[in-house]
Design an enzyme around this catalytic site. Structure first.
Site, mmCIF file in Angstrom:
data_model
loop_
_atom_site.group_PDB
_atom_site.id
_atom_site.type_symbol
_atom_site.label_atom_id
_atom_site.label_comp_id
_atom_site.label_asym_id
_atom_site.label_seq_id
_atom_site.Cartn_x
_atom_site.Cartn_y
_atom_site.Cartn_z
ATOM 1 N N CYS A 47 -2.574 3.689 5.136
ATOM 2 C CA CYS A 47 -1.298 3.125 4.667
ATOM 3 C C CYS A 47 -0.151 3.396 5.643
ATOM 4 O O CYS A 47 0.894 2.757 5.564
ATOM 5 C CB CYS A 47 -0.960 3.670 3.284
ATOM 6 S SG CYS A 47 -2.212 3.234 2.082
ATOM 7 N N HIS A 53 6.357 2.478 1.674
ATOM 8 C CA HIS A 53 5.020 1.957 1.394
ATOM 9 C C HIS A 53 4.927 1.661 -0.103
ATOM 10 O O HIS A 53 5.386 2.439 -0.932
ATOM 11 C CB HIS A 53 3.999 3.014 1.810
ATOM 12 C CG HIS A 53 2.609 2.697 1.388
ATOM 13 N ND1 HIS A 53 2.026 1.483 1.646
ATOM 14 C CD2 HIS A 53 1.687 3.439 0.723
ATOM 15 C CE1 HIS A 53 0.788 1.494 1.158
ATOM 16 N NE2 HIS A 53 0.567 2.663 0.591
ATOM 17 N N ASN A 65 -0.899 -2.772 -3.584
ATOM 18 C CA ASN A 65 -0.883 -1.961 -2.361
ATOM 19 C C ASN A 65 -1.785 -2.624 -1.318
ATOM 20 O O ASN A 65 -3.002 -2.595 -1.448
ATOM 21 C CB ASN A 65 -1.373 -0.544 -2.703
ATOM 22 C CG ASN A 65 -1.419 0.379 -1.494
ATOM 23 O OD1 ASN A 65 -1.249 -0.066 -0.358
ATOM 24 N ND2 ASN A 65 -1.659 1.651 -1.732
HETATM 25 N N1 COA Z 1 -6.251 1.541 -16.961
HETATM 26 C C1 COA Z 1 -6.103 2.238 -18.082
HETATM 27 N N2 COA Z 1 -6.159 3.581 -18.125
HETATM 28 C C2 COA Z 1 -6.368 4.230 -16.948
HETATM 29 C C3 COA Z 1 -6.535 3.548 -15.742
HETATM 30 C C4 COA Z 1 -6.464 2.138 -15.773
HETATM 31 N N3 COA Z 1 -6.601 1.395 -14.666
HETATM 32 N N4 COA Z 1 -6.713 4.446 -14.755
HETATM 33 C C5 COA Z 1 -6.675 5.651 -15.334
HETATM 34 N N5 COA Z 1 -6.465 5.521 -16.656
HETATM 35 C C6 COA Z 1 -6.374 6.551 -17.686
HETATM 36 C C7 COA Z 1 -6.968 7.887 -17.260
HETATM 37 O O1 COA Z 1 -8.353 7.895 -17.426
HETATM 38 C C8 COA Z 1 -6.263 8.823 -18.184
HETATM 39 O O2 COA Z 1 -6.864 8.785 -19.447
HETATM 40 P P1 COA Z 1 -6.996 10.115 -20.339
HETATM 41 O O3 COA Z 1 -5.583 10.561 -20.576
HETATM 42 O O4 COA Z 1 -7.698 9.623 -21.548
HETATM 43 O O5 COA Z 1 -7.787 11.077 -19.503
HETATM 44 C C9 COA Z 1 -4.860 8.208 -18.332
HETATM 45 O O6 COA Z 1 -5.006 6.832 -17.941
HETATM 46 C C10 COA Z 1 -3.819 8.848 -17.466
HETATM 47 O O7 COA Z 1 -4.403 9.084 -16.215
HETATM 48 P P2 COA Z 1 -3.596 9.627 -15.014
HETATM 49 O O8 COA Z 1 -4.524 9.874 -13.862
HETATM 50 O O9 COA Z 1 -2.683 10.720 -15.461
HETATM 51 O O10 COA Z 1 -2.722 8.350 -14.684
HETATM 52 P P3 COA Z 1 -1.548 8.257 -13.686
HETATM 53 O O11 COA Z 1 -0.324 7.961 -14.414
HETATM 54 O O12 COA Z 1 -1.540 9.405 -12.717
HETATM 55 O O13 COA Z 1 -1.958 6.955 -12.873
HETATM 56 C C11 COA Z 1 -2.791 6.346 -10.725
HETATM 57 C C12 COA Z 1 -3.129 6.925 -12.078
HETATM 58 C C13 COA Z 1 -4.060 6.311 -9.884
HETATM 59 C C14 COA Z 1 -2.255 4.931 -10.918
HETATM 60 C C15 COA Z 1 -1.680 7.220 -10.075
HETATM 61 O O14 COA Z 1 -2.089 8.561 -10.070
HETATM 62 C C16 COA Z 1 -1.370 6.796 -8.668
HETATM 63 O O15 COA Z 1 -0.769 5.774 -8.447
HETATM 64 N N6 COA Z 1 -1.709 7.645 -7.690
HETATM 65 C C17 COA Z 1 -1.466 7.331 -6.294
HETATM 66 C C18 COA Z 1 -2.559 6.433 -5.827
HETATM 67 C C19 COA Z 1 -2.238 5.782 -4.525
HETATM 68 O O16 COA Z 1 -1.119 5.448 -4.253
HETATM 69 N N7 COA Z 1 -3.265 5.562 -3.705
HETATM 70 C C20 COA Z 1 -3.129 4.900 -2.462
HETATM 71 C C21 COA Z 1 -2.613 5.841 -1.460
HETATM 72 S S1 COA Z 1 -1.477 5.229 -0.406
#
Ligand code: COA
Length: 329
Positions: free
Chosen positions: A112, A252, A282
């Site tokens: 990224c 980003h 993204n």
């Molecule tokens: N749809 C519905 N529920 C989802 C899901 C989806 N696509 N993905 C995860 N969940 C669920 C999880 O399983 C979790 O359930 P639980 O509470 O029953 O265990 C709940 O949602 C919350 O999960 P959590 O990991 O706390 O969600 P979050 O708010 O952190 O969002 C990401 C997850 C991946 C979207 C977030 O962490 C993120 O954006 N991280 C950065 C990723 C990134 O930018 N990557 C590229 C790098 S440049």
């Protein structure tokens, strides 16, 4: 001698994948994706369309807007982690497609942060005085490495490309400074494990789904905010500026909540933070040049404005670049 941006362009594929489309593939919802990530839709390639095709469209558009021919290009640098092939480079394919007969060309891998690393590299070529016109493109075909059974990754990414032409600034404007970083200890938190020399493609790597991108979303989330805001703040301080001096912050586009929190930590008002993740998701190395071109086309930037770019990605890699906007010829 500073390098300055004299042309901007972007391209996203025609095909759109909506959140409702994804609801049919994994256990997710339009509401969850919009509220937790800020994405409404993403563009995705059609069968046979690859990173070089998107980059070639960007390259033609950059040349047309700058009104120069491909023969004027000295170097083509493409930031990507989804090249068409392990070799030759996507940059070599683009060089041939546009007939840039005087250019040498190479890919650069920084996920990224790929566009920022490539922009910094291109700027240094200009500053050396040896090269006059550099084409820098950020492109990723993320759908080629997405696991459409993994709801934590497949909802985030999209495909797209953007780029710029760099030339010498006639005044002391253009790219004023940068802070770029790598911390390889982050490798386990965001990667595509197989397909390289460590784990060449085999029936086992395919069975174990190791050709897809995997991440520790929570860790990446926290690191992205802290590290993008740390380098951006340092860069502002180094240049005697504060967040309020920035006309447009282009971070980003990884997650709307990451973007907003980073802007806040840099004391940049939200209305000066570029957000287009809702339309594209993204696109990895594509996000910043796509957003930059949209900002230029929407007249959000004028000569003399300070523009701050920031990225964070796999590696970990991250960085920030400060630009004093110069004339678009
Ligand atoms: N749809 C519905 N529920 C989802 C899901 C989806 N696509 N993905 C995860 N969940 C669920 C999880 O399983 C979790 O359930 P639980 O509470 O029953 O265990 C709940 O949602 C919350 O999960 P959590 O990991 O706390 O969600 P979050 O708010 O952190 O969002 C990401 C997850 C991946 C979207 C977030 O962490 C993120 O954006 N991280 C950065 C990723 C990134 O930018 N990557 C590229 C790098 S440049």
């Amino acid at each position: 001698m500073n390098a300055t941006i004299t042309s901007t362009a972007h391209y996203v594929p025609e095909k759109v994948l909506t959140n409702s489309d994804l609801e049919k593939l994994v256990d997710t919802s339009d509401e969850w994706i919009k509220s937790r990530v800020g994405i409404n839709q993403r563009h995705v390639v059609s069968d046979g369309e690859a990173s070089s095709d998107m980059s070639t469209k960007v390259a033609h558009s950059l040349l047309e807007k700058r009104r120069i021919s491909a023969a004027n290009i000295d170097v083509i640098i493409i930031g990507t982690v989804t090249p068409d092939h392990p070799t030759p480079s996507t940059a070599a394919i683009v060089q041939n497609n546009i007939n840039a007969e005087n250019a040498w060309a190479f890919d650069l891998s920084a996920a990224c942060s790929g566009f920022l690393y490539a922009l910094e590299t291109g700027a240094k070529f200009i500053e050396s005085g040896q090269y006059k016109t550099i084409m820098v493109i950020g492109v990723d075909t993320m759908t080629s490495i997405l696991d459409f059974e993994d709801r934590e990754t497949c909802i985030i990414f999209g495909d797209g490309a953007g780029g710029v032409i760099l030339e010498a600034s006639k005044s002391n404007t253009g790219i004023l400074g940068s802070v770029l970083k790598t911390d390889g200890s982050g490798a386990e938190s965001l990667n595509v494990l197989a397909g390289g020399s460590k784990y060449p493609a085999s029936p086992t790597t395919i069975k174990n789904r190791q050709h897809y991108i995997k991440q520790d979303g929570k860790k990446v989330f926290k690191f992205a905010i802290k590290r993008m805001s740390d380098v951006s703040t340092k860069l502002l301080e180094d240049n005697g500026l504060a967040g309020k001096d920035i006309k447009l912050f282009i971070p980003h586009q990884a997650n709307k909540r990451i973007i907003e929190a980073t802007g806040e930590r840099c004391n940049i008002p939200l209305d000066r933070v570029m957000i287009n993740i809702d339309k594209y998701g993204n696109t990895t190395a594509g996000t910043i040049p796509i957003a930059l071109n949209e900002a230029v086309e929407s007249n959000l930037i004028s000569n003399g404005d300070y523009i701050l770019l920031a990225a964070f990605g796999s590696g970990f890699t991250w960085g920030s670049i400060l630009i004093k906007w110069d004339t678009m010829v």
